[in-house]
Write an enzyme that holds these catalytic residues in place. Structure first.
Site, PDB file in Angstrom:
ATOM      1  N   HIS A 133      -7.447   1.044  -6.337  1.00 35.85           N
ATOM      2  CA  HIS A 133      -7.727  -0.130  -5.227  1.00 35.85           C
ATOM      3  C   HIS A 133      -8.457  -1.296  -5.628  1.00 35.85           C
ATOM      4  CE1 HIS A 133      -7.504  -1.509  -1.084  1.00 35.85           C
ATOM      5  NE2 HIS A 133      -8.598  -0.372  -0.743  1.00 35.85           N
ATOM      6  N   CYS A 176     -16.337   1.700   0.927  1.00 36.50           N
ATOM      7  CA  CYS A 176     -15.147   0.843   1.211  1.00 36.50           C
ATOM      8  C   CYS A 176     -14.510   0.877   2.631  1.00 36.50           C
ATOM      9  CB  CYS A 176     -14.113   1.409   0.257  1.00 36.50           C
ATOM     10  SG  CYS A 176     -13.518   3.216   0.484  1.00 36.50           S
ATOM     11  N   ASP A 222     -17.406   7.395  -0.880  1.00 39.57           N
ATOM     12  CA  ASP A 222     -15.933   6.999  -0.121  1.00 39.57           C
ATOM     13  C   ASP A 222     -15.707   8.427   0.400  1.00 39.57           C
ATOM     14  OD1 ASP A 222     -13.605   6.287   0.563  1.00 39.57           O
ATOM     15  OD2 ASP A 222     -12.652   6.364  -1.284  1.00 39.57           O
ATOM     16  N   GLN A 230     -10.223  -4.002  -3.293  1.00 37.53           N
ATOM     17  CA  GLN A 230     -11.612  -3.491  -2.804  1.00 37.53           C
ATOM     18  C   GLN A 230     -12.484  -3.574  -3.828  1.00 37.53           C
ATOM     19  OE1 GLN A 230     -12.017  -1.477   0.117  1.00 37.53           O
ATOM     20  NE2 GLN A 230     -14.376  -2.169  -0.534  1.00 37.53           N
ATOM     21  N   ARG A 240     -13.593  -8.652   1.782  1.00 34.23           N
ATOM     22  CA  ARG A 240     -12.230  -8.297   1.306  1.00 34.23           C
ATOM     23  C   ARG A 240     -11.449  -9.361   1.483  1.00 34.23           C
ATOM     24  NH1 ARG A 240     -10.206  -3.236   1.574  1.00 34.23           N
ATOM     25  NH2 ARG A 240      -8.114  -4.496   0.862  1.00 34.23           N
ATOM     26  N   ARG A 249       0.679  -1.170  -0.104  1.00 34.10           N
ATOM     27  CA  ARG A 249       0.205  -0.040  -0.044  1.00 34.10           C
ATOM     28  C   ARG A 249       0.882   1.177  -0.092  1.00 34.10           C
ATOM     29  NH1 ARG A 249      -5.102   1.569   3.717  1.00 34.10           N
ATOM     30  NH2 ARG A 249      -6.041   0.068   1.861  1.00 34.10           N
TER      31      ARG A 249
HETATM   32  N1   CP Z   1     -11.392  -0.099   2.433  1.00 33.16           N
HETATM   33  C1   CP Z   1      -9.867  -0.150   2.889  1.00 33.16           C
HETATM   34  O1   CP Z   1      -8.943  -0.534   2.277  1.00 33.16           O
HETATM   35  O2   CP Z   1      -9.783  -0.110   4.464  1.00 33.16           O
HETATM   36  P1   CP Z   1      -8.306   0.129   5.266  1.00 33.16           P
HETATM   37  O3   CP Z   1      -7.711   1.412   4.673  1.00 33.16           O
HETATM   38  O4   CP Z   1      -8.776   0.152   6.818  1.00 33.16           O
HETATM   39  O5   CP Z   1      -7.434  -1.048   4.717  1.00 33.16           O
HETATM   40  N1  NVA Z   2     -10.150   6.667  -0.924  1.00 34.97           N
HETATM   41  C1  NVA Z   2      -9.458   6.410   0.163  1.00 34.97           C
HETATM   42  C2  NVA Z   2      -9.624   4.949   0.221  1.00 34.97           C
HETATM   43  C3  NVA Z   2      -9.360   4.348   1.821  1.00 34.97           C
HETATM   44  C4  NVA Z   2      -9.674   2.725   1.791  1.00 34.97           C
HETATM   45  C5  NVA Z   2      -8.132   6.614   0.564  1.00 34.97           C
HETATM   46  O1  NVA Z   2      -7.352   6.420  -0.273  1.00 34.97           O
HETATM   47  O2  NVA Z   2      -7.625   7.112   1.476  1.00 34.97           O
END
Ligand code: CP
Ligand code: NVA
Length: 324
Positions: A129, A264, A224, A132, A292, A102
């Site tokens: 993502h 999400c 989101d 997701q 997930r 990530r």
């Molecule tokens: N939806 C998601 O990726 O959650 P986190 O940021 O908590 O991993």
């Molecule tokens: N769009 C959000 C998603 C988190 C899972 C971010 O990137 O922070």
């Protein structure tokens, strides 16, 4: 399927995405059948941003498959500063059988995949993502039966989650509608890709600045956060701009009577969604979060089950070659 990495939904054919969803459903209904499938394999998880769901679902997922995970935060790696991305890849491929990452720039994930001989999984970048989106469409499949022709409305910021939702919708034959304030639309090349893939799968991808147009007769209402990780400094300014895009009971009224609400997570309750929507009978956000786990177990199995770590070139081998 024989894929090496899971970097983007765009890298797959519609059949491959569907295959992964079917595998996820199978794993969800018969988890015990896959115990031990990744026995002795280790997944390194590099996190340059915080996480609850991604971390826990990958950690628990690989354990359920008989493997191990290693959590590596900035404090351990400090990617590109303590050590180059190349050296991180070359070290990890000697010790683990897969890497979930990530990070910020999408290019980092692509470069890591270029350098490493082991599978790389995108656990979120600023651009996309994909894990997701797999959980999202698995949830829709469970609740709606057929994905073809579904109207999926994403309302808010044209961000990473929105991009992957559009890509997977295009692969699976769903119609995605994206309503954003002007200037916050999804990336134009992402929209073009979704539109063009739709020519073969029968899906469409439509942008609007009108949240009601997107919500009208929708099967799915998705939102989101308005400021993603890394955009914290813009949060206040965005809050004012995005308020007309809040998913509340009034907006939900424009969707189909049996529409589902998706997010999400993490959610900023009171901003992009009100409590009466996220806590309503329409909301499926925790089923979505659980999925997930199942979707990623399918990805882990597909990438890691029948693959031994590729043999890196060793100095001893080079010496032998030179002596010949
Ligand atoms: N939806 C998601 O990726 O959650 P986190 O940021 O908590 O991993
Ligand atoms: N769009 C959000 C998603 C988190 C899972 C971010 O990137 O922070």
């Amino acid at each position: 399927m024989g894929r090496h990495n899971f970097l983007s939904i765009k890298d797959f054919s519609p059949e491959e995405i569907r295959y992964l969803l079917d595998l996820a459903r199978e794993i969800k209904s018969h988890p015990a059948a896959h115990h031990g499938a990744l026995k002795g394999k280790t997944l390194a998880m590099i996190f340059e941003k915080p996480s609850l769901r991604t971390r826990v679902s990958f950690d628990v997922g690989i354990q359920q498959l008989g493997g191990f995970s290693l959590y590596l935060s900035n404090a351990e790696i400090n990617l590109g500063k303590r050590e180059s991305l190349y050296d991180v890849a070359k070290n990890l491929e000697r010790m683990v059988q897969g890497i979930m990452i990530r990070t910020y720039a999408h290019q980092i994930v692509e470069e890591l995949a270029e350098y490493a001989s082991i599978p790389i999984i995108n656990g979120l970048t600023d651009y996309s993502h994909p894990c997701q989106a797999m959980a999202d469409y698995l949830t829709m499949l469970e609740l709606k039966g057929d994905l073809r022709g579904l109207k999926v409305a994403f309302i808010g910021d044209g961000n990473n989650v929105c991009h992957s939702l559009m890509f997977a919708g295009a692969q699976l034959g769903a119609h995605t509608w994206v309503a954003t304030p002007e200037g916050y639309e999804p990336a134009s090349e992402a929209v073009e890709w979704a539109v063009q893939r739709g020519w073969t799968t029968g899906s469409t991808c439509t942008l609007t600045n009108d949240p009601l147009e997107a919500a009208r007769e929708a099967d799915v209402i998705y939102t989101d956060v308005w400021a993603s990780m890394g955009q914290e400094a813009e949060a206040e300014e965005r809050r004012k701009l995005f308020m007309p895009y809040q998913v509340n009971t009034e907006l939900l009224r424009h969707a189909k009577f049996d529409a589902i609400f998706m997010h999400c997570l993490p959610a900023h309750r009171g901003d992009e969604v009100t409590n009466d929507v996220i806590d309503s009978a329409h909301s499926v956000v925790y089923q979505q979060a659980e999925n997930r786990l199942h979707a990623q177990k399918a990805i882990l199995l597909e990438l890691m089950q029948y693959r031994e770590a590729a043999e890196p070139v060793r100095h001893a081998d080079l010496a032998q070659t030179e002596n010949r």
